[in-house]
Scaffold this motif. Sequence first.
Motif, PDB file in Angstrom:
ATOM      1  N   UNK A  51       0.630   9.771   8.632  1.00 27.06           N
ATOM      2  CA  UNK A  51       0.165  10.341   9.913  1.00 27.06           C
ATOM      3  C   UNK A  51      -1.327  10.583   9.853  1.00 27.06           C
ATOM      4  N   UNK A  52      -1.792  11.068   8.694  1.00 28.72           N
ATOM      5  CA  UNK A  52      -3.221  11.389   8.548  1.00 28.72           C
ATOM      6  C   UNK A  52      -4.038  10.124   8.309  1.00 28.72           C
ATOM      7  N   UNK A  53      -3.544   9.289   7.394  1.00 30.95           N
ATOM      8  CA  UNK A  53      -4.299   8.092   7.014  1.00 30.95           C
ATOM      9  C   UNK A  53      -4.457   7.140   8.190  1.00 30.95           C
ATOM     10  N   UNK A 102      -6.763   8.485  10.908  1.00 32.47           N
ATOM     11  CA  UNK A 102      -8.183   8.505  10.519  1.00 32.47           C
ATOM     12  C   UNK A 102      -8.766   7.095  10.492  1.00 32.47           C
ATOM     13  N   UNK A 103      -8.008   6.159   9.943  1.00 35.47           N
ATOM     14  CA  UNK A 103      -8.544   4.802   9.783  1.00 35.47           C
ATOM     15  C   UNK A 103      -8.646   4.078  11.132  1.00 35.47           C
ATOM     16  N   UNK A 157       5.611   6.826   3.634  1.00 40.95           N
ATOM     17  CA  UNK A 157       5.309   8.228   3.315  1.00 40.95           C
ATOM     18  C   UNK A 157       4.744   8.890   4.572  1.00 40.95           C
ATOM     19  N   UNK A 158       5.239  10.096   4.902  1.00 40.84           N
ATOM     20  CA  UNK A 158       4.780  10.717   6.150  1.00 40.84           C
ATOM     21  C   UNK A 158       3.306  11.073   6.184  1.00 40.84           C
ATOM     22  N   UNK A 159       2.632  11.079   5.013  1.00 38.15           N
ATOM     23  CA  UNK A 159       1.196  11.380   5.025  1.00 38.15           C
ATOM     24  C   UNK A 159       0.417  10.284   5.746  1.00 38.15           C
ATOM     25  N   UNK A 197       1.940   1.916  -3.514  1.00 38.74           N
ATOM     26  CA  UNK A 197       0.835   2.425  -4.334  1.00 38.74           C
ATOM     27  C   UNK A 197       0.523   3.873  -3.967  1.00 38.74           C
ATOM     28  N   UNK A 198       0.542   4.150  -2.673  1.00 36.87           N
ATOM     29  CA  UNK A 198       0.249   5.515  -2.224  1.00 36.87           C
ATOM     30  C   UNK A 198       1.309   6.491  -2.729  1.00 36.87           C
ATOM     31  N   UNK A 200       0.889   7.171  -6.333  1.00 43.16           N
ATOM     32  CA  UNK A 200      -0.303   7.962  -6.636  1.00 43.16           C
ATOM     33  C   UNK A 200      -0.063   9.451  -6.398  1.00 43.16           C
ATOM     34  N   UNK A 201       1.013   9.772  -5.682  1.00 41.10           N
ATOM     35  CA  UNK A 201       1.336  11.185  -5.440  1.00 41.10           C
ATOM     36  C   UNK A 201       2.551  11.625  -6.256  1.00 41.10           C
ATOM     37  N   UNK A 202       3.030  10.750  -7.142  1.00 42.14           N
ATOM     38  CA  UNK A 202       4.089  11.154  -8.061  1.00 42.14           C
ATOM     39  C   UNK A 202       5.503  10.867  -7.617  1.00 42.14           C
ATOM     40  N   UNK A 203       5.668  10.023  -6.584  1.00 42.64           N
ATOM     41  CA  UNK A 203       7.029   9.682  -6.142  1.00 42.64           C
ATOM     42  C   UNK A 203       7.151   8.173  -5.946  1.00 42.64           C
ATOM     43  N   UNK A 241       0.826  -1.205   0.000  1.00 39.61           N
ATOM     44  CA  UNK A 241       0.000   0.000   0.000  1.00 39.61           C
ATOM     45  C   UNK A 241       0.860   1.255   0.000  1.00 39.61           C
TER      46      UNK A 241
END
Lengths: 150, 129
Positions: A50-52, A55-56, A46-48, A30-31, A34-37, A27
Amino acid sequence: MDDLPPAPDVAGTSLDGTKTFTITAEENAALCRSTGVEPAADGSAHPIYYYIATQVAMGKTVAGVCETCEFDVDDGPMMGSSGVKFSGQLMVGESYKVTGEILSLVRKKSRKLGVMDVLTYRLRLHPAAGGDAVAETDNVWVLPRKELAA
Amino acid sequence: MSVSVGQALPPFAIESVSPDAMRDWSTFLADPNPIHLDVAVVKAKGLGDRRINQGPINVAYMMNMLMQAFPGCRIEAMDSRFLDNVYEGDKVTASGKVTAVDGNRVTCEFTLDVAGRGTVNAGTATISV
């Protein structure tokens, strides 16, 4: 504001999660793409996440948080801001659990949006095995209160 | 690595925001909000005529800009404000500049801009380089 009913008193509502969130290599890759890297080669996620992950794995769904605030998720909550402090890197293959709480729900009038409730909540991401949080996030959502429009 | 106050950070661009990515992120976020998936719903809600990118994807673009500007860095803190929506097909560009340097700790301000519409996200970050 005197003519408006107060926002629901939800400050302090627990958002502690009961499940763990594992960042899988598949995942994460894939993530990232999907953000271009490309995914990092050192095993960091990916440090994002933190949000995912928060939330989940928090104790309520997005719809559930809205319901706590007496707001219908179909009325369109909007993200206002998101802040995060990391004390360590999020890693692929690691599992995390979430603690957190609603900090405030404040009713306001906006020229653009009319009456709205501003929701602020805090979530912390801990290693599932235990220990201090590796990330803490404060998110602000705007909940438009169309039913209270003049 | 030499870093100085006022230094511009190399921009990070997405030529066309993808609705396929939005579908993937609905799974990542466990949030099937139809404004990210169904143009008809976006139109019915009066929010435009294209699917709306999930806010955290926009944050990820800005993180990518920071991490490409400082390879091997670690983001210590980051705040971002959501000012407007990003839609499918938009060209978005994250850019920023250094506002402070304290040893190996660098503070930056940044924006995410949509071609033709201006800034849709803005924020600050502290990075360990």
